[in-house]
Design a protein around this motif. Sequence first.
Motif, PDB file in Angstrom:
ATOM      1  N   MET A   1      -8.277   4.894   2.580  1.00 16.88           N
ATOM      2  CA  MET A   1      -7.336   5.102   1.498  1.00 16.88           C
ATOM      3  C   MET A   1      -6.120   4.210   1.716  1.00 16.88           C
ATOM      4  SD  MET A   1      -8.615   7.565  -0.421  1.00 16.88           S
ATOM      5  CE  MET A   1      -7.711   8.918  -1.085  1.00 16.88           C
ATOM      6  N   ALA A   2      -5.591   3.713   0.642  1.00 12.56           N
ATOM      7  CA  ALA A   2      -4.396   2.870   0.700  1.00 12.56           C
ATOM      8  C   ALA A   2      -3.457   3.282  -0.433  1.00 12.56           C
ATOM      9  CB  ALA A   2      -4.772   1.402   0.565  1.00 12.56           C
ATOM     10  N   GLU A   3      -2.203   2.980  -0.253  1.00 12.60           N
ATOM     11  CA  GLU A   3      -1.195   3.253  -1.279  1.00 12.60           C
ATOM     12  C   GLU A   3      -1.185   2.068  -2.248  1.00 12.60           C
ATOM     13  OE1 GLU A   3       0.763   6.223  -0.977  1.00 12.60           O
ATOM     14  OE2 GLU A   3      -0.750   6.577   0.565  1.00 12.60           O
ATOM     15  N   PHE A   4      -1.252   2.345  -3.544  1.00 15.70           N
ATOM     16  CA  PHE A   4      -1.267   1.285  -4.549  1.00 15.70           C
ATOM     17  C   PHE A   4      -0.137   1.465  -5.550  1.00 15.70           C
ATOM     18  CE2 PHE A   4      -5.624   0.939  -3.051  1.00 15.70           C
ATOM     19  CZ  PHE A   4      -5.837  -0.430  -3.046  1.00 15.70           C
ATOM     20  N   TYR A   5       0.298   0.329  -6.084  1.00 18.98           N
ATOM     21  CA  TYR A   5       1.371   0.265  -7.076  1.00 18.98           C
ATOM     22  C   TYR A   5       0.947  -0.682  -8.188  1.00 18.98           C
ATOM     23  CZ  TYR A   5       4.263   2.239  -3.380  1.00 18.98           C
ATOM     24  OH  TYR A   5       4.766   3.052  -2.403  1.00 18.98           O
ATOM     25  N   VAL A   6       1.518  -0.505  -9.372  1.00 13.62           N
ATOM     26  CA  VAL A   6       1.294  -1.432 -10.478  1.00 13.62           C
ATOM     27  C   VAL A   6       2.656  -1.924 -10.965  1.00 13.62           C
ATOM     28  CG1 VAL A   6       1.217   0.388 -12.262  1.00 13.62           C
ATOM     29  CG2 VAL A   6       0.113  -1.822 -12.683  1.00 13.62           C
ATOM     30  N   GLU A   7       2.709  -3.196 -11.315  1.00 17.36           N
ATOM     31  CA  GLU A   7       3.944  -3.768 -11.860  1.00 17.36           C
ATOM     32  C   GLU A   7       4.181  -3.224 -13.264  1.00 17.36           C
ATOM     33  OE1 GLU A   7       4.367  -8.011 -11.648  1.00 17.36           O
ATOM     34  OE2 GLU A   7       3.464  -8.084  -9.657  1.00 17.36           O
ATOM     35  N   ILE A   8       5.395  -2.797 -13.524  1.00 20.61           N
ATOM     36  CA  ILE A   8       5.761  -2.282 -14.845  1.00 20.61           C
ATOM     37  C   ILE A   8       5.856  -3.416 -15.856  1.00 20.61           C
ATOM     38  CG2 ILE A   8       7.577  -1.116 -16.156  1.00 20.61           C
ATOM     39  CD1 ILE A   8       8.206   0.401 -13.491  1.00 20.61           C
TER      40      ILE A   8
ATOM     41  N   SER B   1      -2.492   7.297  -3.432  1.00 19.38           N
ATOM     42  CA  SER B   1      -3.326   6.936  -2.292  1.00 19.38           C
ATOM     43  C   SER B   1      -4.754   6.901  -2.820  1.00 19.38           C
ATOM     44  CB  SER B   1      -3.162   7.969  -1.182  1.00 19.38           C
ATOM     45  OG  SER B   1      -3.941   7.612  -0.076  1.00 19.38           O
ATOM     46  N   ILE B   2      -5.304   5.706  -2.894  1.00 20.99           N
ATOM     47  CA  ILE B   2      -6.571   5.496  -3.608  1.00 20.99           C
ATOM     48  C   ILE B   2      -7.563   4.787  -2.691  1.00 20.99           C
ATOM     49  CG2 ILE B   2      -7.609   4.396  -5.642  1.00 20.99           C
ATOM     50  CD1 ILE B   2      -4.885   4.723  -7.025  1.00 20.99           C
ATOM     51  N   ALA B   3      -8.833   5.123  -2.817  1.00 21.18           N
ATOM     52  CA  ALA B   3      -9.875   4.628  -1.920  1.00 21.18           C
ATOM     53  C   ALA B   3     -10.148   3.132  -2.042  1.00 21.18           C
ATOM     54  CB  ALA B   3     -11.166   5.406  -2.150  1.00 21.18           C
ATOM     55  N   SER B   4      -9.993   2.568  -3.233  1.00 26.14           N
ATOM     56  CA  SER B   4     -10.338   1.154  -3.404  1.00 26.14           C
ATOM     57  C   SER B   4      -9.450   0.487  -4.446  1.00 26.14           C
ATOM     58  CB  SER B   4     -11.798   1.004  -3.838  1.00 26.14           C
ATOM     59  OG  SER B   4     -11.971   1.464  -5.163  1.00 26.14           O
ATOM     60  N   CYS B   5      -9.420  -0.810  -4.368  1.00 29.36           N
ATOM     61  CA  CYS B   5      -8.671  -1.608  -5.337  1.00 29.36           C
ATOM     62  C   CYS B   5      -9.228  -1.391  -6.748  1.00 29.36           C
ATOM     63  CB  CYS B   5      -8.764  -3.070  -4.924  1.00 29.36           C
ATOM     64  SG  CYS B   5      -8.070  -4.209  -6.105  1.00 29.36           S
ATOM     65  N   ALA B   6     -10.541  -1.345  -6.852  1.00 31.15           N
ATOM     66  CA  ALA B   6     -11.160  -1.157  -8.166  1.00 31.15           C
ATOM     67  C   ALA B   6     -10.723   0.168  -8.791  1.00 31.15           C
ATOM     68  CB  ALA B   6     -12.683  -1.213  -8.038  1.00 31.15           C
ATOM     69  N   SER B   7     -10.648   1.210  -7.980  1.00 31.60           N
ATOM     70  CA  SER B   7     -10.194   2.508  -8.484  1.00 31.60           C
ATOM     71  C   SER B   7      -8.721   2.458  -8.878  1.00 31.60           C
ATOM     72  CB  SER B   7     -10.419   3.589  -7.433  1.00 31.60           C
ATOM     73  OG  SER B   7     -11.801   3.775  -7.209  1.00 31.60           O
ATOM     74  N   ALA B   8      -7.930   1.703  -8.132  1.00 34.64           N
ATOM     75  CA  ALA B   8      -6.502   1.563  -8.449  1.00 34.64           C
ATOM     76  C   ALA B   8      -6.321   0.824  -9.772  1.00 34.64           C
ATOM     77  CB  ALA B   8      -5.778   0.837  -7.323  1.00 34.64           C
ATOM     78  N   VAL B   9      -7.125  -0.196 -10.014  1.00 35.74           N
ATOM     79  CA  VAL B   9      -7.057  -0.936 -11.276  1.00 35.74           C
ATOM     80  C   VAL B   9      -7.423  -0.012 -12.437  1.00 35.74           C
ATOM     81  CG1 VAL B   9      -8.148  -2.794 -12.604  1.00 35.74           C
ATOM     82  CG2 VAL B   9      -7.351  -3.230 -10.280  1.00 35.74           C
ATOM     83  N   LYS B  10      -8.450   0.805 -12.264  1.00 35.34           N
ATOM     84  CA  LYS B  10      -8.840   1.759 -13.317  1.00 35.34           C
ATOM     85  C   LYS B  10      -7.718   2.747 -13.602  1.00 35.34           C
ATOM     86  CE  LYS B  10     -13.803   1.571 -12.594  1.00 35.34           C
ATOM     87  NZ  LYS B  10     -14.995   2.258 -12.104  1.00 35.34           N
ATOM     88  N   LYS B  11      -7.067   3.231 -12.542  1.00 30.33           N
ATOM     89  CA  LYS B  11      -5.954   4.166 -12.711  1.00 30.33           C
ATOM     90  C   LYS B  11      -4.814   3.494 -13.473  1.00 30.33           C
ATOM     91  CE  LYS B  11      -3.254   7.685 -11.182  1.00 30.33           C
ATOM     92  NZ  LYS B  11      -3.396   9.070 -11.473  1.00 30.33           N
ATOM     93  N   ALA B  12      -4.483   2.246 -13.114  1.00 28.71           N
ATOM     94  CA  ALA B  12      -3.411   1.518 -13.793  1.00 28.71           C
ATOM     95  C   ALA B  12      -3.756   1.273 -15.258  1.00 28.71           C
ATOM     96  CB  ALA B  12      -3.138   0.197 -13.084  1.00 28.71           C
ATOM     97  N   ALA B  13      -5.033   1.088 -15.553  1.00 30.62           N
ATOM     98  CA  ALA B  13      -5.474   0.838 -16.927  1.00 30.62           C
ATOM     99  C   ALA B  13      -5.279   2.052 -17.830  1.00 30.62           C
ATOM    100  CB  ALA B  13      -6.933   0.395 -16.938  1.00 30.62           C
ATOM    101  N   GLU B  14      -5.031   3.220 -17.242  1.00 29.84           N
ATOM    102  CA  GLU B  14      -4.718   4.399 -18.045  1.00 29.84           C
ATOM    103  C   GLU B  14      -3.334   4.268 -18.679  1.00 29.84           C
ATOM    104  OE1 GLU B  14      -5.079   7.745 -15.417  1.00 29.84           O
ATOM    105  OE2 GLU B  14      -7.226   7.397 -15.088  1.00 29.84           O
TER     106      GLU B  14
END
Length: 68
Positions: free
Chosen positions: A1-8, A37-50
């Motif tokens: 798991m890693a901590e992910f952020y998205v640019e506003i 805290s998300i398992a993968s980059c791909a999952s983080a991108v999907k979350k940001a796409a929400e």
Amino acid sequence: MAEFYVEINAQANGDHLVHNAACTVLPAKDSIRYLGSIASCASAVKKAAESFRQVNGCPQCATSCHVA
């Protein structure tokens, strides 16, 4: 798991970049939104796409999710 952020704020091409917490080019805290805290980059991108229509992985820290 890693901590992910998205640019506003979007890049010139419209992308909102997803970064991990250890990224060397992570923007200032007032310019990013915590995704969790998300398992993968791909999952983080999907979350940001929400929240953002056009999302991409950071070419520095999320290369497996970056689409050129």
